[in-house]
Write an enzyme that holds these catalytic residues in place. Structure first.
Site, PDB file in Angstrom:
ATOM      1  N   CYS A  76       9.794   2.286 -14.573  1.00 46.08           N
ATOM      2  CA  CYS A  76       9.340   1.850 -15.894  1.00 46.08           C
ATOM      3  C   CYS A  76      10.554   1.333 -16.652  1.00 46.08           C
ATOM      4  CB  CYS A  76       8.716   3.029 -16.651  1.00 46.08           C
ATOM      5  SG  CYS A  76       8.348   2.645 -18.380  1.00 46.08           S
ATOM      6  N   CYS A 107      11.412   3.543 -20.117  1.00 44.71           N
ATOM      7  CA  CYS A 107      11.995   4.894 -20.082  1.00 44.71           C
ATOM      8  C   CYS A 107      12.815   5.154 -18.826  1.00 44.71           C
ATOM      9  CB  CYS A 107      10.905   5.954 -20.237  1.00 44.71           C
ATOM     10  SG  CYS A 107       9.849   6.169 -18.781  1.00 44.71           S
ATOM     11  N   CYS A 152       6.275   7.473 -21.114  1.00 39.98           N
ATOM     12  CA  CYS A 152       6.514   6.805 -22.403  1.00 39.98           C
ATOM     13  C   CYS A 152       5.330   6.008 -22.931  1.00 39.98           C
ATOM     14  CB  CYS A 152       7.727   5.888 -22.297  1.00 39.98           C
ATOM     15  SG  CYS A 152       7.410   4.377 -21.362  1.00 39.98           S
ATOM     16  N   CYS A 201       2.443   4.460 -18.513  1.00 39.60           N
ATOM     17  CA  CYS A 201       3.497   5.347 -18.032  1.00 39.60           C
ATOM     18  C   CYS A 201       3.269   6.746 -18.599  1.00 39.60           C
ATOM     19  CB  CYS A 201       4.856   4.820 -18.476  1.00 39.60           C
ATOM     20  SG  CYS A 201       6.227   5.896 -18.017  1.00 39.60           S
ATOM     21  N   CYS A 210       2.901   0.728  -4.673  1.00 45.58           N
ATOM     22  CA  CYS A 210       2.449   2.057  -4.257  1.00 45.58           C
ATOM     23  C   CYS A 210       2.998   3.053  -5.271  1.00 45.58           C
ATOM     24  CB  CYS A 210       2.991   2.333  -2.855  1.00 45.58           C
ATOM     25  SG  CYS A 210       2.441   3.886  -2.167  1.00 45.58           S
TER      26      CYS A 210
HETATM   27 FE    FE Z   1       7.973   4.834 -19.105  1.00 41.08          FE
END
Ligand code: FE
Length: 132
Positions: free
Chosen positions: A97, A100, A51, A48, A121
């Site tokens: 995610c 975060c 984060c 990510c 996607c």
């Molecule tokens: Fe994240």
């Protein structure tokens, strides 16, 4: 919904690039074929960009022709969340995610049938590749 990492909007704006902020914090979508990973073929872990959570492995990346990096499944199911998204006059399934809360992209049921049939996607701007 509470997430493990909570930051103010000002903090996110300061830490992320404008492109990352637009995708992760405003649920934006980068234009197809413009991101840095749709045509990337390196091996590694896509983390990510907000984060650092481990989100998608290059092992599950496939050529979707969509212009966005596409994966058949998350690296760790517990690191992503999915929920219904009725924005823009469509019913889609948003992928975020879990750590975060950042927006990653959407998941569609038109992926490779021999690998589960899903297509995650994901916006390049939401990802940071940790190459092997
Ligand atoms: Fe994240």
């Amino acid at each position: 919904m509470a997430t493990e990492i909570e930051k103010t909007d000002a903090q996110w704006r300061e830490e992320l690039t404008p492109e990352q902020y637009a995708v992760l914090r405003q649920a934006g979508t980068e234009r197809a074929f413009t991101g840095k990973y749709w045509d990337n073929h390196e091996d590694g872990m896509f983390r990510c960009a907000g984060c650092g959570a481990e989100l998608f492995s290059s092992d599950t990346k496939f050529e979707s022709g969509s212009g966005w990096p596409s994966f058949t499944e998350p690296a760790f199911a517990e690191n992503v969340d999915v929920k219904e998204d009725r924005s823009h006059g469509m019913v889609r399934t948003e992928v975020t995610c879990k750590k975060c809360g950042g927006h990653l992209g959407h998941v569609f049921p038109d992926g490779p049938r021999d690998a589960g049939g899903l297509r995650y996607c994901i916006n390049s701007a939401a990802l940071d590749l940790e190459a092997k």
